[in-house]
Scaffold this active site. Sequence first.
Site, PDB file in Angstrom:
ATOM      1  N   HIS A  63       8.089  -5.110  -9.839  1.00 10.55           N
ATOM      2  CA  HIS A  63       7.785  -4.165 -10.927  1.00 10.55           C
ATOM      3  C   HIS A  63       6.903  -3.067 -10.348  1.00 10.55           C
ATOM      4  CE1 HIS A  63       9.432  -6.805 -14.084  1.00 10.55           C
ATOM      5  NE2 HIS A  63       8.994  -7.779 -13.304  1.00 10.55           N
ATOM      6  N   ASN A  95      12.050  -2.404 -16.478  1.00 13.00           N
ATOM      7  CA  ASN A  95      11.225  -2.369 -17.698  1.00 13.00           C
ATOM      8  C   ASN A  95      10.066  -1.386 -17.569  1.00 13.00           C
ATOM      9  OD1 ASN A  95       9.929  -4.024 -15.809  1.00 13.00           O
ATOM     10  ND2 ASN A  95       8.990  -5.316 -17.364  1.00 13.00           N
ATOM     11  N   HIS A 235      13.617 -15.643 -10.818  1.00 20.79           N
ATOM     12  CA  HIS A 235      12.429 -16.518 -10.820  1.00 20.79           C
ATOM     13  C   HIS A 235      12.638 -17.896 -11.474  1.00 20.79           C
ATOM     14  CE1 HIS A 235      12.252 -14.630 -14.705  1.00 20.79           C
ATOM     15  NE2 HIS A 235      11.628 -13.550 -14.302  1.00 20.79           N
ATOM     16  N   ASP A 308       8.522 -11.105  -7.724  1.00 19.09           N
ATOM     17  CA  ASP A 308       8.197 -10.763  -9.118  1.00 19.09           C
ATOM     18  C   ASP A 308       6.829 -10.056  -9.165  1.00 19.09           C
ATOM     19  OD1 ASP A 308       8.326 -10.377 -11.839  1.00 19.09           O
ATOM     20  OD2 ASP A 308       8.151 -12.497 -12.370  1.00 19.09           O
ATOM     21  N   HIS A 312      -1.025  -5.428 -12.800  1.00 20.50           N
ATOM     22  CA  HIS A 312      -1.648  -5.137 -14.098  1.00 20.50           C
ATOM     23  C   HIS A 312      -3.017  -4.520 -13.874  1.00 20.50           C
ATOM     24  CE1 HIS A 312       1.330  -6.841 -16.746  1.00 20.50           C
ATOM     25  NE2 HIS A 312       1.377  -7.941 -16.029  1.00 20.50           N
TER      26      HIS A 312
HETATM   27 ZN   LIG Z   1      11.245 -11.905 -15.396  1.00 21.34          ZN
END
Ligand SMILES: [Zn+2]
Length: 439
Positions: A63, A95, A235, A308, A312
């Site tokens: 991400h 996302n 995952h 993954d 944050h």
């Molecule tokens: Zn996921």
Amino acid sequence: MSRYLISGGRVVDPASGRDGHADVLIAEGVVAGVAERIDAPDAERIDASGAVVAPAFVDMHAHLREPGREDEETIASASAAAACGGYSAICAMPNTDPVADSASVVEKVWRAGRAVGLVEVVAAGALSRNLEGHKLADLGEMAMSPARVRLFTDDGNGVQNSLLARRAMEYLAGFDAIYAEHCEDAALAAGGQMHEGERASVLGLRGIPAEAEEIMAARDIALAKLTGCRLHLLHVSTAGTVELVRRAKAEGAAVTAEATPHHFTLTDAALDGYDPNAKVNPPLRTGADRAAIVAGLADGTIDAIATDHAPHAPEEKDQELTYAPPGIAGLETALGLTITELVAPGHLTLMQAVARLASTPASILGLDGHGGPLAPGAPANVVVFDPHGSVTVDPARWASTARNTPFAGRVLTGRVLHTFFGGSETARDGAPLGAAVDA
Ligand SMILES: [Zn+2]
């Protein structure tokens, strides 16, 4: 362009089956030679004695938070983190804000990655519009855009509507693209903070049962068989899912799977102190689940190690567990955890570890030039790492903007020394190189 002679290392290259000492010459962006002894007095010599020389790693699941949450991570900072972690390619999850559900957004992400130039940023596309699970996104347009999207997923949300999942697979099968699933039945998982079990009861936290993952994994495998679509399970966290994948592969279904370093390292015991940094989705499970994932990685049921990587902001993670968002930033600890947890204890050979980190994910994604083979003429996407060197996890020194990890302070074995992308050195001993880093 610089020339490098990586000398005296142990070349571990699953795509060619090579495992032995050799010199590797990098020139003009490509692997110019691999041989027992190479003389290249004009090249910069990198002493790799005691180290492993391998195809640079490929992360199927990261991400990058751009566009939308550049305070948490950017394509530039994630690329730098990836280079430090030994990667030459990372697959950017869709996302973002806006969601990567159209040709214009995936192309933007892909172009931004190219502008940074530290790794190949491979854009994944959303399966459904705005990740809402109601209407298919513009799958064909994303596949045909310059970003050439190969992997589609609503990661973060499992596709709850089985008919939509079927339609997506039927469509994707037509151009041999991959349907990738975050397997989670939303109703079963609703409100869950951690794995449902004894520990959740003791801690007084609502759990997410293993069945929330396994039900969707079983459904997707059935639909993949029905449609002939390639299915990739993201995952994997439970022993039951590992067994479902093992059986599906034995039956010849086109199913692949990945596991994260945190799922093969930790169990739900990591939440005993209510550490928000150990909150992740899917959740850390039991010791038996962890053992099944290790076994799945060893026998090839699980094809790839994927981070993954989920950065944050500190203020978001630094709150009560129930309110903290799930996720671990993993690009800069993946090799260390792989060596420490899988290779050092003898579960995987170095060759198997490099296969799960580099060659298999590259071949699943169809990424030519990544994952080896390290043969003359191939793009020089190469990592040099010390499999015995130790490193103390210190997020303050990361190239990633993120600091969220449950591994801070842990001493890991396995240290990335040099990363090359397209013949340029992009990171050296934990620090990124290259002018584009501050872009
Ligand atoms: Zn996921």
